[in-house]
Design an enzyme around this catalytic site. Structure first.
Site, PDB file in Angstrom:
ATOM      1  N   HIS A 167       1.079  -1.398  -0.117  1.00 38.92           N
ATOM      2  CA  HIS A 167      -0.088  -0.144  -0.077  1.00 38.92           C
ATOM      3  C   HIS A 167       1.343   1.034  -0.052  1.00 38.92           C
ATOM      4  CE1 HIS A 167      -1.808  -3.336   2.400  1.00 38.92           C
ATOM      5  NE2 HIS A 167      -3.079  -2.946   1.999  1.00 38.92           N
ATOM      6  N   ASP A 207       2.456   1.976   3.334  1.00 45.61           N
ATOM      7  CA  ASP A 207       3.096   1.152   4.172  1.00 45.61           C
ATOM      8  C   ASP A 207       5.076   1.600   3.216  1.00 45.61           C
ATOM      9  OD1 ASP A 207       1.157  -0.520   4.666  1.00 45.61           O
ATOM     10  OD2 ASP A 207       1.417  -1.871   2.652  1.00 45.61           O
ATOM     11  N   GLU A 222     -11.045  -6.897  -4.524  1.00 48.11           N
ATOM     12  CA  GLU A 222     -10.570  -8.176  -3.661  1.00 48.11           C
ATOM     13  C   GLU A 222     -11.468  -8.210  -2.828  1.00 48.11           C
ATOM     14  OE1 GLU A 222      -6.911  -8.070  -1.281  1.00 48.11           O
ATOM     15  OE2 GLU A 222      -7.877  -8.616   0.167  1.00 48.11           O
ATOM     16  N   GLU A 251      -8.497 -13.379  -1.583  1.00 41.14           N
ATOM     17  CA  GLU A 251      -8.198 -14.055  -0.641  1.00 41.14           C
ATOM     18  C   GLU A 251      -8.670 -15.391   0.797  1.00 41.14           C
ATOM     19  OE1 GLU A 251      -6.313 -10.817   2.516  1.00 41.14           O
ATOM     20  OE2 GLU A 251      -6.583 -11.744   4.378  1.00 41.14           O
ATOM     21  N   HIS A 254     -11.061 -14.268   3.288  1.00 46.86           N
ATOM     22  CA  HIS A 254     -11.612 -13.527   3.416  1.00 46.86           C
ATOM     23  C   HIS A 254     -13.316 -14.304   2.536  1.00 46.86           C
ATOM     24  CE1 HIS A 254      -9.308  -9.141   2.423  1.00 46.86           C
ATOM     25  NE2 HIS A 254      -9.016 -10.212   3.613  1.00 46.86           N
ATOM     26  N   ASP A 313      -4.027 -13.536  -2.539  1.00 44.14           N
ATOM     27  CA  ASP A 313      -3.438 -13.460  -1.430  1.00 44.14           C
ATOM     28  C   ASP A 313      -3.397 -15.016  -0.967  1.00 44.14           C
ATOM     29  OD1 ASP A 313      -3.055 -10.538  -1.695  1.00 44.14           O
ATOM     30  OD2 ASP A 313      -4.338  -9.508  -0.006  1.00 44.14           O
ATOM     31  N   ASP A 326     -10.265 -12.027  11.035  1.00 44.47           N
ATOM     32  CA  ASP A 326      -9.626 -12.024   9.875  1.00 44.47           C
ATOM     33  C   ASP A 326      -7.890 -12.285  10.511  1.00 44.47           C
ATOM     34  OD1 ASP A 326      -8.516 -11.970   7.424  1.00 44.47           O
ATOM     35  OD2 ASP A 326      -8.440 -10.130   6.679  1.00 44.47           O
ATOM     36  N   ASP A 328      -5.116 -13.662   9.440  1.00 44.35           N
ATOM     37  CA  ASP A 328      -4.294 -13.283   8.141  1.00 44.35           C
ATOM     38  C   ASP A 328      -2.484 -14.792   8.338  1.00 44.35           C
ATOM     39  OD1 ASP A 328      -5.171 -11.870   6.352  1.00 44.35           O
ATOM     40  OD2 ASP A 328      -4.370 -10.387   7.406  1.00 44.35           O
ATOM     41  N   ASP A 360       0.069 -12.206   2.456  1.00 47.11           N
ATOM     42  CA  ASP A 360      -1.237 -11.707   3.221  1.00 47.11           C
ATOM     43  C   ASP A 360      -1.025 -12.271   4.448  1.00 47.11           C
ATOM     44  OD1 ASP A 360      -2.597  -9.797   3.913  1.00 47.11           O
ATOM     45  OD2 ASP A 360      -3.808  -9.444   2.764  1.00 47.11           O
TER      46      ASP A 360
HETATM   47  C1  XLS Z   1      -7.467  -6.715   4.397  1.00 48.07           C
HETATM   48  C2  XLS Z   1      -7.113  -6.395   3.178  1.00 48.07           C
HETATM   49  C3  XLS Z   1      -5.538  -5.566   2.729  1.00 48.07           C
HETATM   50  C4  XLS Z   1      -5.453  -6.220   0.963  1.00 48.07           C
HETATM   51  C5  XLS Z   1      -4.462  -5.179  -0.142  1.00 48.07           C
HETATM   52  O1  XLS Z   1      -7.968  -7.226   4.792  1.00 48.07           O
HETATM   53  O2  XLS Z   1      -6.548  -8.117   3.021  1.00 48.07           O
HETATM   54  O3  XLS Z   1      -4.977  -6.046   3.228  1.00 48.07           O
HETATM   55  O4  XLS Z   1      -4.809  -7.109   0.744  1.00 48.07           O
HETATM   56  O5  XLS Z   1      -5.768  -3.669   0.283  1.00 48.07           O
HETATM   57 CA    CA Z   2      -6.632 -10.621   5.913  1.00 49.61          CA
HETATM   58 CA    CA Z   3      -5.001  -9.250   1.174  1.00 50.63          CA
END
Ligand code: XLS
Ligand code: CA
Ligand code: CA
Length: 438
Positions: free
Chosen positions: A100, A103, A229, A265, A268, A293, A304, A306, A336
């Protein structure tokens, strides 16, 4: 340049009998499988936000790991992140990265100053990350308080304009770094209550912003893919980009379906009560499969998390879909994913990536075997064979009318006998058989 990961050499492929924790057991970047190197099949990417910036902070406590990389001034930290990322990518044989805008360069007092910082940082990235490739860029239009009610869906036209300006710059940075993708993840594009929300206006505006972004990007030479996404919830209660099917409806309604693909993702997908494979299949069947992702959630938690992916079944079914889609073009596998808060040492970054990369390498190997084995694909083809001839073929060709079908059904009588068993357990056992004979 100082070494950030002293004592960790380039991670080598040592094969499945190795017990060295700092070695790949299944990922051999140079090994050719089905005509392509593993690194080309998998196109692994490092996620800047988790790996270079995420320090383990959660709502119950401060960070557990230092992500200042030995610097103290914010711009020096931003540059140190680039140096450290280059070392991580070199040592792990990772060719791609994703970020991003916020970042890579911290936000300043004004938009103009923030953009100058992005210019300086992307210049530095161009030199230090020469040889590495940008899988996709995106704009963080959710962190700053100005986006508390959304960005492209904000009730404030001023905030919408600010978001548009931020996205314009993020696209410029993506193009400057040779990125082949640009992601829209709907940050806070959703709502908490319809008591204060004009949902139609918000979605119309989001589509307007996406159209402007696409037109601008193409005008400055962006030849990569745009991705949406999907995510069903978090941070808002109801995110507009709920899942792939919802997003496809949105894109078609606003005439954006030729311009966008999906960035799916795993975590998600499961938040939307789908499997990872379901989301990939919906994307593939609708010609919008783009990028992934890679991560996983926790079956016992409803948010979430991750986590780095270690579930071999999910990775296998994911790579099955990727192979059936003809492989990645502009997309790839972005981790991710973040090491757990308790995995706080620098070495843990390597263990986490090795776990994720080996899981997907195993998934690729298993998916190739599953396709070569052919039992699953043959079973599915046989199950639908009644559509190849007779009345089935007439329906598909458009020859049969509903009256023809009535005539057919009246003559046929009971049709239950035309059904065969779904054999789910047998098929699951075939998958196990293929997986464990690798
Ligand atoms: C958040 C998302 C984010 C996207 C990019 O949950 O996964 O990180 O991948 O903005
Ligand atoms: Ca996520
Ligand atoms: Ca993501």
């Amino acid at each position: 340049m100082s070494e950030f990961f002293k004592g960790i050499d380039k991670i080598k492929y040592e094969g499945k009998t190795s017990t060295n924790p700092l070695a790949f057991k299944y990922y051999d970047p140079e090994e050719v499988i089905c005509g392509k190197k593993m690194r080309e099949h998998l196109k692994f990417a490092l996620s800047w936000w988790h790996t270079m910036g995420g320090d383990g902070t959660d709502m119950f406590g401060v960070g557990t790991t230092d992500k200042k990389w030995g610097a103290s001034d914010p711009m020096e930290i931003a540059k140190a992140k680039i140096d450290a990322a280059a070392e991580i990518m070199d040592k792990l044989s990772i060719d791609y990265y994703c970020f991003h805008d916020r970042d890579i360069a911290p936000e300043a007092e004004t938009l103009a100053e923030t953009n100058k910082r992005l210019d300086e940082i992307t210049d530095y990235m161009k030199t230090k990350l020469a040889g590495k490739k940008l899988l996709w860029g995106t704009a963080n239009c959710f962190g700053n308080p100005r986006y508390m009610h959304g960005a492209g869906t904000s009730p404030s036209a001023d905030v919408f304009a600010f978001a548009a300006a931020q996205i314009k710059k993020a696209i410029e940075c993506t193009v400057k770094l040779g990125g082949k993708g640009y992601v829209f993840w709907g940050g806070r594009e959703g709502y908490e209550t319809l008591l204060n929300t004009d949902m139609k206006l918000e979605q119309d505006n989001m589509a307007r912003l996406m159209r402007m972004a696409v037109d601008y990007a193409r005008s400055i030479g962006f030849d990569g893919d745009f991705y949406i996404e999907p995510k069903p919830k978090e941070p808002t209660k109801h995110q507009y980009d709920f899942d792939t099917a919802t997003v496809i409806g949105f894109l078609k309604k606003y005439g954006l379906d030729k311009d966008f693909k999906m960035n799916i993702e795993a975590n998600h997908a499961t938040l939307a009560q789908h499997t990872f494979q379901h989301e990939l299949r919906v994307a593939r069947d609708n010609g919008v499969f783009g990028s992934i992702d890679a991560n996983q959630g926790d079956t016992l938690l409803g948010w979430d998390t991750d986590q780095f992916p270690t579930n071999i079944y999910d990775a296998t079914f994911c790579m099955y879909e990727v192979l059936k889609a003809g492989g990645f073009t502009n997309g790839g596998l972005n981790f991710d994913s973040k090491a757990r808060r308790g995995s706080f040492t620098r070495e843990d970054i390597f263990h986490a990536y090795i776990a994720g990369m080996d899981t997907f390498a195993l998934g690729l190997r298993a998916a190739v075997k599953l396709i070569e084995d052919g039992r699953i694909d043959k079973f599915v083809a046989d199950r639908y064979s009644s559509w190849n001839t007779g009345i089935g073929a007439d329906v598909i060709s458009g020859k049969a009318t509903i009256a023809d079908l009535e005539k057919y059904a009246l003559e046929k009588g009971d049709v239950t006998a035309s059904l065969t068993s779904g054999r789910q357990e047998m098929l699951e056992s075939i998958v196990n058989n293929v997986l464990f004979s690798l």
